[in-house]
Design a protein around this motif. Structure first.
Motif, mmCIF file in Angstrom:
data_model
loop_
_atom_site.group_PDB
_atom_site.id
_atom_site.type_symbol
_atom_site.label_atom_id
_atom_site.label_comp_id
_atom_site.label_asym_id
_atom_site.label_seq_id
_atom_site.Cartn_x
_atom_site.Cartn_y
_atom_site.Cartn_z
ATOM 1 N N CYS A 160 0.846 -1.207 0.000
ATOM 2 C CA CYS A 160 0.000 0.000 0.000
ATOM 3 C C CYS A 160 0.878 1.252 0.000
ATOM 4 N N ALA A 161 1.915 1.260 0.822
ATOM 5 C CA ALA A 161 2.821 2.416 0.878
ATOM 6 C C ALA A 161 3.515 2.631 -0.465
ATOM 7 N N LEU A 162 3.919 1.553 -1.105
ATOM 8 C CA LEU A 162 4.549 1.667 -2.426
ATOM 9 C C LEU A 162 3.575 2.220 -3.456
ATOM 10 N N MET A 163 2.327 1.781 -3.401
ATOM 11 C CA MET A 163 1.326 2.286 -4.349
ATOM 12 C C MET A 163 1.019 3.763 -4.099
ATOM 13 N N ILE A 164 1.034 4.181 -2.837
ATOM 14 C CA ILE A 164 0.848 5.600 -2.532
ATOM 15 C C ILE A 164 2.010 6.401 -3.117
ATOM 16 N N ALA A 165 3.224 5.888 -2.954
ATOM 17 C CA ALA A 165 4.398 6.575 -3.501
ATOM 18 C C ALA A 165 4.336 6.644 -5.030
ATOM 19 N N ILE A 166 3.988 5.530 -5.654
ATOM 20 C CA ILE A 166 3.886 5.501 -7.119
ATOM 21 C C ILE A 166 2.785 6.446 -7.590
ATOM 22 N N GLY A 167 1.636 6.413 -6.912
ATOM 23 C CA GLY A 167 0.531 7.304 -7.263
ATOM 24 C C GLY A 167 0.914 8.772 -7.129
ATOM 25 N N THR A 168 1.693 9.098 -6.104
ATOM 26 C CA THR A 168 2.138 10.482 -5.891
ATOM 27 C C THR A 168 3.081 10.921 -6.997
ATOM 28 N N VAL A 169 4.000 10.058 -7.383
ATOM 29 C CA VAL A 169 4.911 10.387 -8.479
ATOM 30 C C VAL A 169 4.124 10.565 -9.777
ATOM 31 N N LEU A 170 3.211 9.644 -10.060
ATOM 32 C CA LEU A 170 2.412 9.732 -11.287
ATOM 33 C C LEU A 170 1.516 10.973 -11.298
ATOM 34 N N ALA A 171 1.035 11.398 -10.128
ATOM 35 C CA ALA A 171 0.199 12.602 -10.041
ATOM 36 C C ALA A 171 0.985 13.852 -10.423
#
Length: 191
Positions: free
Chosen positions: A14-25
């Motif tokens: 979940c933390a990795l997906m939050i990080a990836i989502g933040t970068v993609l945003a």
């Protein structure tokens, strides 16, 4: 034999997906002047968590992401009361991003996994659009440039959410087709 996942492993994912989502945003295809942008699939990681680990983890991840999005880029128009401010926080951030975690719920009725992924992804993108639309009507209505708040909000929010939704649904379906194991529910069993 089903894989088993520990709570720690799910939290890390979940933390990795939050990080990836933040970068993609932050990889923006285009951005509108009063907020909202078409990004490089920034909603996809949260949809993926919902499919992989269930609605509970999807909603949790979406909620944490909403708080992070507020921390990184919160901007509020001048509002007459605290209630308007609270409405913006809830509609533009908390509810809009938390709703992405419901994708697995909307996919459940479909036996065809790819159809479920497409419908679930579309449904949560639609919920996010509805949150933005309502915020546009209730909070941002004073920026309407002579149009009714309903018309302005519909046009403004559709201009970025429609392309964002199409990109996210197409990417989710293509990834599901290429790597279906990424969208498979990961069962967690007590060790």
């Amino acid at each position: 034999m089903a894989k088993t996942y520990s709570k720690t492993r799910i939290l890390v994912e979940c933390a990795l997906m939050i990080a990836i989502g933040t970068v993609l945003a932050n990889v923006k295809i285009y951005e509108l002047p009063n907020g909202g942008s078409v990004t490089l699939l920034s909603m996809l990681p949260f949809v993926l968590i919902s499919f992989r680990h269930g609605v509970k983890w999807g909603v949790f991840t979406g909620f944490v992401n909403s708080l992070l999005q507020m921390l990184l880029g919160f901007w509020a128009p001048p509002v007459p009361t605290f209630l308007y401010f609270l409405g913006e926080v809830l509609l533009d951030y908390v509810l809009a991003f938390t709703a992405l975690g419901l994708a697995g719920l909307f996919a459940r009725p479909f036996h065809n996994r790819m159809v479920g992924v497409a419908v679930g992804t579309f449904a949560v993108c639609l919920l996010r659009f509805l949150c933005s639309f309502l915020s546009g009507v209730l909070v941002w209505g004073n920026l309407n440039e002579g149009l009714s708040a309903w018309t302005y909000s519909l046009g403004y929010n559709a201009s970025y959410m429609l392309p964002e939704t199409l990109l996210t649904v197409v990417a989710a379906v293509l990834i599901c087709k290429a790597a279906p194991q990424l969208f498979a529910y990961q069962e967690r069993k007590a060790a």
